[in-house]
Each structure stands twice: as C-alpha cells, then as structure tokens.
Design an enzyme around this catalytic site. Sequence first.
Site, PDB file in Angstrom:
ATOM      1  N   LYS A  83     -11.944   3.965   1.203  1.00  0.00           N
ATOM      2  CA  LYS A  83     -11.157   2.981   0.588  1.00  0.00           C
ATOM      3  C   LYS A  83     -11.426   1.623   0.077  1.00  0.00           C
ATOM      4  O   LYS A  83     -11.552   0.516   0.532  1.00  0.00           O
ATOM      5  CB  LYS A  83     -10.168   2.704   1.768  1.00  0.00           C
ATOM      6  CG  LYS A  83      -8.939   2.121   1.355  1.00  0.00           C
ATOM      7  CD  LYS A  83      -7.732   2.113   2.793  1.00  0.00           C
ATOM      8  CE  LYS A  83      -6.455   1.249   2.279  1.00  0.00           C
ATOM      9  NZ  LYS A  83      -5.638   0.915   3.489  1.00  0.00           N
ATOM     10  N   TYR A  91     -15.275  26.470  -2.904  1.00  0.00           N
ATOM     11  CA  TYR A  91     -14.959  24.993  -3.301  1.00  0.00           C
ATOM     12  C   TYR A  91     -13.799  24.575  -3.864  1.00  0.00           C
ATOM     13  O   TYR A  91     -13.081  23.607  -3.156  1.00  0.00           O
ATOM     14  CB  TYR A  91     -16.209  24.366  -4.045  1.00  0.00           C
ATOM     15  CG  TYR A  91     -17.364  25.180  -3.728  1.00  0.00           C
ATOM     16  CD1 TYR A  91     -17.899  25.597  -2.643  1.00  0.00           C
ATOM     17  CD2 TYR A  91     -18.412  25.037  -4.834  1.00  0.00           C
ATOM     18  CE1 TYR A  91     -19.251  26.074  -2.388  1.00  0.00           C
ATOM     19  CE2 TYR A  91     -19.737  25.693  -4.779  1.00  0.00           C
ATOM     20  CZ  TYR A  91     -20.015  26.079  -3.455  1.00  0.00           C
ATOM     21  OH  TYR A  91     -21.369  26.388  -3.340  1.00  0.00           O
ATOM     22  N   GLU A 122      -7.865   7.055   9.833  1.00  0.00           N
ATOM     23  CA  GLU A 122      -8.397   8.158  10.825  1.00  0.00           C
ATOM     24  C   GLU A 122      -7.376   9.247  10.586  1.00  0.00           C
ATOM     25  O   GLU A 122      -7.597  10.257  10.762  1.00  0.00           O
ATOM     26  CB  GLU A 122      -8.237   7.298  12.185  1.00  0.00           C
ATOM     27  CG  GLU A 122      -9.472   6.318  12.287  1.00  0.00           C
ATOM     28  CD  GLU A 122      -9.055   4.913  11.723  1.00  0.00           C
ATOM     29  OE1 GLU A 122      -9.883   3.986  12.137  1.00  0.00           O
ATOM     30  OE2 GLU A 122      -7.980   4.607  10.880  1.00  0.00           O
ATOM     31  N   GLU A 154       0.932  -1.128  -0.106  1.00  0.00           N
ATOM     32  CA  GLU A 154      -0.077  -0.038  -0.077  1.00  0.00           C
ATOM     33  C   GLU A 154       1.066   1.309   0.016  1.00  0.00           C
ATOM     34  O   GLU A 154       0.652   2.156  -0.801  1.00  0.00           O
ATOM     35  CB  GLU A 154      -0.927   0.044   1.237  1.00  0.00           C
ATOM     36  CG  GLU A 154      -2.057  -1.025   1.140  1.00  0.00           C
ATOM     37  CD  GLU A 154      -2.818  -0.916   2.439  1.00  0.00           C
ATOM     38  OE1 GLU A 154      -3.940  -0.584   2.317  1.00  0.00           O
ATOM     39  OE2 GLU A 154      -2.389  -1.242   3.602  1.00  0.00           O
TER      40      GLU A 154
END
Length: 126
Positions: free
Chosen positions: A100, A54, A74, A22
């Site tokens: 994810k 934005y 997190e 990853e």
Amino acid sequence: MTDRIFITGVVIHARHGVMEHETEVGQRFVIDLELSTDLSESSRTDRLADTVSYSNVVATATAAFRDANYKLLERAAGAVADAVLAAFPRISAVKVTVHKPHAPIAAIFEDVGIVLTRTRQAPSHG
C-alpha cells in the site's frame, strides 16, 4: 515441497482502508503472489493442464481483492488467499504480499504492507 510459482507487481485500484477518503476515492495497491504447488508433472509433460494457469490465478486474486471493501489489508489479503486456495486444488499454500505505497501515514516512506501465508488444510477424517 519446494516448487513455487510467483507472480509479482499486480496493480489493482481498490477502496480498502480505515479513512473515509480511502473508501470513497480508493488507491493503488500492488499484490505479489507465491504459490506452492507440485510442478514435477508439468515440468515433464509441457502441458498447461498439468499446472496452474497464471492468468486464472491473477483473475481470481484480482476479483477477490477488488470486489469488496475492507478496512484492513490483512482482511483483503486473507480474501485473496482463501479465493486462490478454493479455486486451485493443485496449490498447497499461498503467500500474499499486499503493498500500500500511498497509505495515509504522516511520514516519508517508500512502501508499507503485509505478508500473509495460508496453507491448505488437510481434510479431517472423523
């Protein structure tokens, strides 16, 4: 306050995760943002200066998410929330959802992720 700006489906390639592959190869993440802010002035004036851009929010969130590698979603979401609150004083709270969809889980699933909400702390007077 009930006024909100939402931005959904921001796709970012990043290298967050616990597994070695990853952090080497990275993967696709999807971020949704919900911003609490007072839109009463901009709803009357029709001026960008009276609201939150934005485009600038997306740039700030993307940089915060992509510019460091974290093990946990997190922490990555926390970095986004912190960056948005620091950069945009008009925003009183931010909700960050990180999807994810290709997490290394030994199961067939559609999506996995976290939702984190952070509120601006009132200045302490001491």
